[in-house]
Design an enzyme around this catalytic site. Structure first.
Site, short mmCIF file in Angstrom:
data_model
loop_
_atom_site.label_atom_id
_atom_site.label_comp_id
_atom_site.label_asym_id
_atom_site.label_seq_id
_atom_site.Cartn_x
_atom_site.Cartn_y
_atom_site.Cartn_z
N ASN A 184 29.00 7.69 18.93
CA ASN A 184 29.85 6.86 19.80
C ASN A 184 29.10 5.66 20.37
O ASN A 184 29.66 4.58 20.56
CB ASN A 184 30.44 7.69 20.94
CG ASN A 184 31.54 8.62 20.46
OD1 ASN A 184 32.14 8.40 19.40
ND2 ASN A 184 31.78 9.69 21.20
N HIS A 253 32.10 18.45 20.30
CA HIS A 253 31.58 17.45 21.24
C HIS A 253 32.63 17.03 22.27
O HIS A 253 32.38 17.03 23.47
CB HIS A 253 31.13 16.19 20.47
CG HIS A 253 30.16 16.45 19.37
ND1 HIS A 253 28.82 16.73 19.59
CD2 HIS A 253 30.33 16.46 18.04
CE1 HIS A 253 28.21 16.88 18.44
NE2 HIS A 253 29.10 16.75 17.47
O1 RIB Z 1 28.81 12.10 18.09
C1 RIB Z 1 30.00 12.83 18.27
C2 RIB Z 1 31.14 11.90 18.56
O2 RIB Z 1 31.35 11.04 17.43
C3 RIB Z 1 32.49 12.64 18.76
O3 RIB Z 1 33.25 11.93 19.70
C4 RIB Z 1 33.12 12.59 17.39
O4 RIB Z 1 34.56 12.59 17.46
C5 RIB Z 1 32.66 11.25 16.91
O5 RIB Z 1 33.53 10.27 17.43
CA CA Z 2 35.53 11.26 19.11
#
Ligand code: RIB
Ligand code: CA
Length: 331
Positions: A184, A253
């Site tokens: 993200n 996550h």
């Molecule tokens: O690193 C994990 C994140 O990246 C989560 O939000 C998953 O959905 C991806 O977006």
């Molecule tokens: Ca996500």
């Protein structure tokens, strides 16, 4: 006291599970959901989000479509992984071609609101001053753009809980795109830098806790979803796909970030100063935690004032009970 929440998503598998957890938690009142590109393009993310809300009989919750390109140089071509000697797109591999583990849902009947997600975010925050808990489970492009356009909203958000970053505060705090970068933040480091440099009161739920073995999804989680309902079939399919593609380490996550709004006791949290590497290759998107002694910082004319609260421990059993019990009750 019920919390008014806005969730900003890039609906892939764990975003969908996070949305379902939020919908089935009496502590939270989901005011709206905003979408952004990340795991997939914003059109597919918006479609998936509408489908999940309809499946959960929550189609009245407004969805606003957001940014399709990051504020940072787009590195989509680098989100490539090699599986069985073949180059595949990481988002597609981990979340399926449709982003929902290739589970077939009907085309959504509902449509997003007319407003752009950035405008919708600003409007909702301004019309509910100090009442909104903003939960982001995606690249921070929408939120970064919103605080650029209207910096004052940062102080009007009660709390920002973000799934993102890898802070090196536990043995599991390594990256999942580069050795040091979490997806993200890696996808839009400039937006993440805008967020960490703003006056938002941010709690970061990073890979340090979401990659803890105590929260890895396993096949026996599926025992909670045996009652034959459409929702249980969907949830089971998402979790099975996640386990299969997770190479034996499937981490929820985004539901973990959502759980921080439900029960803060699940986490150990400490204040830190965090800086974002907005350029580079192996370190693009690194969340750099200031750990130097105060004297070492000040002698370089810098300050060590914390700008975020970082999760540095998780009660995995407590989270799994909350997650599995709440979702299985939906079925
Ligand atoms: O690193 C994990 C994140 O990246 C989560 O939000 C998953 O959905 C991806 O977006
Ligand atoms: Ca996500």
């Amino acid at each position: 006291m019920t919390k008014k929440v806005i969730i900003d998503v890039d609906t892939g598998i764990d975003d969908a599970l996070g949305i379902l957890l939020a919908l089935n938690s009496p502590e939270l009142d989901v005011v709206c959901i905003t979408t952004v590109s990340g795991n997939l393009g914003v059109e597919e993310v918006t479609r998936n989000t509408l489908q999940v809300l309809e499946l959960a009989n929550s189609e009245k919750i407004p969805v606003a479509k957001g940014m399709n390109s990051p504020l940072s140089p787009d590195k989509k071509e680098e989100e490539i992984i090699i599986v069985n000697g073949k180059k595949v797109n990481g988002g597609e591999y981990f979340h399926g071609k449709n982003g929902l583990g290739d589970y077939k849902l009907p085309q959504p009947k509902t449509r997003p609101v007319k407003d752009h997600a950035v405008d919708f975010l600003i409007d909702k925050i301004r019309s509910n001053p100090h009442e909104i808990t903003l939960i982001t489970t995606a690249p921070l492009t929408n939120v970064g753009k919103a605080v650029m356009e209207d910096p004052k909203i940062a102080r009007l958000v009660d709390e920002h809980i973000m799934m993102g970053g890898a802070y090196g505060l536990t043995p599991y705090g390594y990256g999942n795109v580069t050795p040091v970068s979490e997806f993200n933040v890696w996808a839009d480091p400039i937006a993440a830098n805008k967020v960490f440099s703003s006056k938002l009161s941010t709690i970061a739920v990073g890979l340090d806790v979401t990659q803890d073995p105590s929260v890895a999804l396993t096949e026996d989680c599926l025992d909670h979803f045996t009652q034959e309902t459409e929702l249980n079939a969907f949830i089971s399919s998402l979790i099975s796909f996640h386990i299969k593609r997770g190479q034996g380490a499937a981490y929820p996550h985004d539901p973990i970030a959502v759980s921080a709004a439900i029960d803060r006791e699940i986490f150990e949290i400490k204040d830190f100063l965090v800086k974002i590497e907005t350029e580079g290759t192996i370190a693009r998107g690194q969340t750099v935690v200031e750990k130097r002694p105060e004297a070492f910082v000040t002698m370089r004319g810098e300050v060590k004032t914390p700008n975020a609260r970082i999760c540095c421990g998780i009660d995995g059993g407590k989270f799994m009970n909350l997650f599995l019990n709440r979702l299985s009750k939906m079925g």
